[in-house]
Motif scaffolding. Structure first.
Motif, PDB file in Angstrom:
ATOM      1  N   ILE A  86      37.871  45.477  37.297  1.00 36.79           N
ATOM      2  CA  ILE A  86      38.038  45.792  38.729  1.00 36.79           C
ATOM      3  C   ILE A  86      36.779  46.490  39.254  1.00 36.79           C
ATOM      4  CG2 ILE A  86      39.305  47.289  40.348  1.00 36.79           C
ATOM      5  CD1 ILE A  86      41.887  46.420  38.889  1.00 36.79           C
ATOM      6  N   LYS A  87      36.235  47.415  38.452  1.00 35.20           N
ATOM      7  CA  LYS A  87      34.997  48.119  38.848  1.00 35.20           C
ATOM      8  C   LYS A  87      33.848  47.124  38.989  1.00 35.20           C
ATOM      9  CE  LYS A  87      35.770  52.633  36.872  1.00 35.20           C
ATOM     10  NZ  LYS A  87      35.615  53.256  35.569  1.00 35.20           N
ATOM     11  N   GLN A  88      33.801  46.154  38.036  1.00 38.56           N
ATOM     12  CA  GLN A  88      32.713  45.156  38.039  1.00 38.56           C
ATOM     13  C   GLN A  88      32.884  44.111  39.137  1.00 38.56           C
ATOM     14  OE1 GLN A  88      32.745  45.208  33.184  1.00 38.56           O
ATOM     15  NE2 GLN A  88      33.132  43.298  34.239  1.00 38.56           N
ATOM     16  N   LYS A  89      34.122  44.037  39.680  1.00 38.17           N
ATOM     17  CA  LYS A  89      34.477  43.070  40.721  1.00 38.17           C
ATOM     18  C   LYS A  89      34.493  41.626  40.228  1.00 38.17           C
ATOM     19  CE  LYS A  89      33.022  45.733  44.828  1.00 38.17           C
ATOM     20  NZ  LYS A  89      33.225  47.031  44.283  1.00 38.17           N
ATOM     21  N   LYS A 145      48.319  36.661  40.046  1.00 39.26           N
ATOM     22  CA  LYS A 145      48.685  36.965  41.443  1.00 39.26           C
ATOM     23  C   LYS A 145      48.240  38.373  41.827  1.00 39.26           C
ATOM     24  CE  LYS A 145      52.309  33.596  41.970  1.00 39.26           C
ATOM     25  NZ  LYS A 145      53.698  33.265  42.227  1.00 39.26           N
ATOM     26  N   GLU A 146      48.325  39.310  40.861  1.00 37.04           N
ATOM     27  CA  GLU A 146      47.923  40.683  41.135  1.00 37.04           C
ATOM     28  C   GLU A 146      46.411  40.825  41.310  1.00 37.04           C
ATOM     29  OE1 GLU A 146      50.744  43.222  38.502  1.00 37.04           O
ATOM     30  OE2 GLU A 146      48.868  44.324  38.611  1.00 37.04           O
ATOM     31  N   LEU A 147      45.652  40.052  40.544  1.00 40.40           N
ATOM     32  CA  LEU A 147      44.210  40.311  40.447  1.00 40.40           C
ATOM     33  C   LEU A 147      43.318  39.253  41.098  1.00 40.40           C
ATOM     34  CD1 LEU A 147      44.045  41.624  36.760  1.00 40.40           C
ATOM     35  CD2 LEU A 147      44.051  42.975  38.861  1.00 40.40           C
ATOM     36  N   GLY A 148      43.922  38.211  41.648  1.00 40.21           N
ATOM     37  CA  GLY A 148      43.121  37.145  42.281  1.00 40.21           C
ATOM     38  C   GLY A 148      42.205  37.689  43.362  1.00 40.21           C
ATOM     39  N   SER A 149      42.725  38.625  44.172  1.00 39.89           N
ATOM     40  CA  SER A 149      41.931  39.169  45.280  1.00 39.89           C
ATOM     41  C   SER A 149      40.785  40.051  44.772  1.00 39.89           C
ATOM     42  CB  SER A 149      42.827  39.972  46.223  1.00 39.89           C
ATOM     43  OG  SER A 149      43.381  41.041  45.494  1.00 39.89           O
ATOM     44  N   ARG A 150      40.848  40.425  43.471  1.00 42.80           N
ATOM     45  CA  ARG A 150      39.768  41.232  42.866  1.00 42.80           C
ATOM     46  C   ARG A 150      38.754  40.351  42.146  1.00 42.80           C
ATOM     47  NH1 ARG A 150      40.456  46.930  43.307  1.00 42.80           N
ATOM     48  NH2 ARG A 150      42.638  47.351  43.625  1.00 42.80           N
ATOM     49  N   THR A 202      43.404  29.520  37.926  1.00 46.43           N
ATOM     50  CA  THR A 202      44.026  30.809  37.572  1.00 46.43           C
ATOM     51  C   THR A 202      45.545  30.678  37.621  1.00 46.43           C
ATOM     52  OG1 THR A 202      43.864  33.205  37.869  1.00 46.43           O
ATOM     53  CG2 THR A 202      44.098  31.897  39.889  1.00 46.43           C
ATOM     54  N   GLY A 203      46.232  31.516  36.835  1.00 44.36           N
ATOM     55  CA  GLY A 203      47.693  31.609  36.890  1.00 44.36           C
ATOM     56  C   GLY A 203      48.439  30.495  36.164  1.00 44.36           C
TER      57      GLY A 203
END
Ligand code: NAP
Length: 242
Positions: free
Chosen positions: A124-127, A165-170, A229-230
């Motif tokens: 998440i930090k690395q994006k 689904k949780e992390l796609g936007s990240r 993904t997913g």
């Protein structure tokens, strides 16, 4: 295909994890391998150009913590996590002990969950990041004698979908792979006549090779699979018909 990528691979000491580690290295990645067996890691890494290994039992919280601290101390940027380590404790439900159930859950599901949570914090930090989870067709179609194992693998499929689904936007992808019978220690133990019976039901008439699964892992982990993904990709020679 994986130049400038750093990947953590669990269960790197044998089978699919060993093949994936060598292939990732061949494709230019820096590989960090973990496994419960240090000797096996040593052997795997004798053919690895860039990277290091760490003995870690993923059923033990304190060992995962030590590994994650090592990652942080070395200031590693983790692009890819491959949750591959897994065990079986097969027997029919009437004979299955609580311990047979608990240990399979502790390694196949809880271990993958704890390690993923810690590595996701870095991603998440690395994006950006990619998580590949090794499930099994047993988790999709079931298998007698494997209620413990198959249910962990079904859970890994749902874990993958939810995480995607949780992390796609990240900008973090999460994909599962469901192998059928792959030629490893697991299947080497089977008697010849049992293997032949299995071959009858496999359209390609053979077990898969760990190298074939490794190629799929490398593709899905690479930027070539940037819109995937997913989902769960089946690699089973046609056995399940999925
Ligand atoms: P494998 O040859 O037994 O490799 C698994 C590796 O994980 C081994 O090196 C093992 O170490 C290690 N490991 C076991 N417990 C661990 C723990 N607590 N912490 C860290 N590492 C641990 O098996 P494989 O066939 O390559 O399987 C790899 C993955 O593919 C598993 O998730 C499996 O469920 C899945 N899969 C395999 C097949 C197949 O037909 N082979 C089919 C479908 C799915 P030890 O050697 O010391 O036990």
């Amino acid at each position: 295909m994986l130049e400038n990528k750093t990947a953590i691979i669990t269960g790197a000491g044998s089978g699919i994890g060993r093949s994936a580690t060598k292939l990732f290295s061949k494709y230019g990645a820096k590989v960090i391998g973990i496994d419960i067996a240090e000797e096996n890691l040593k052997e795997t890494f004798s053919e690895v150009e860039k990277g290091w290994y760490f003995k870690c039992d993923i059923s033990k919280r304190e060992e995962i913590d030590k590994f994650v601290n090592e990652i942080k101390n070395r200031n590693e940027k983790v692009d890819i996590l491959v949750n591959n380590a897994g065990i079986t404790r097969d027997t029919l439900i009437l004979r299955m002990k609580d311990e047979d159930f608990d240990i399979v859950y502790k390694i196949n599901l809880r271990g993958a969950f704890i390690l993923t949570r810690e590595i996701v914090k870095l991603m998440i930090k690395q994006k950006e990041g990619v998580i590949i989870n090794i499930a099994s067709i047993a988790g999709l179609v079931g298998n007698p004698g494997q209620v413990n194992y198959a249910s962990t693998k079904g859970a890994i499929v749902a874990f993958t979908k939810s995480l995607a689904k949780e992390l796609g936007s990240r900008n973090i992808r999460c994909v599962a792979i469901a192998p059928g019978f792959i030629q490893t220690r697991l299947t080497d133990k089977l008697p010849e006549e049992v293997k032949n019976r299995y071959f009858e039901n496999i359209p390609l008439k053979r077990f898969g090779k760990p190298e074939e699964v490794a190629e799929l892992i490398a593709f899905l982990a690479s930027d070539k699979a940037s819109y995937i993904t997913g989902t769960t990709v089946v690699i089973d020679g046609g056995l399940s018909g999925i």
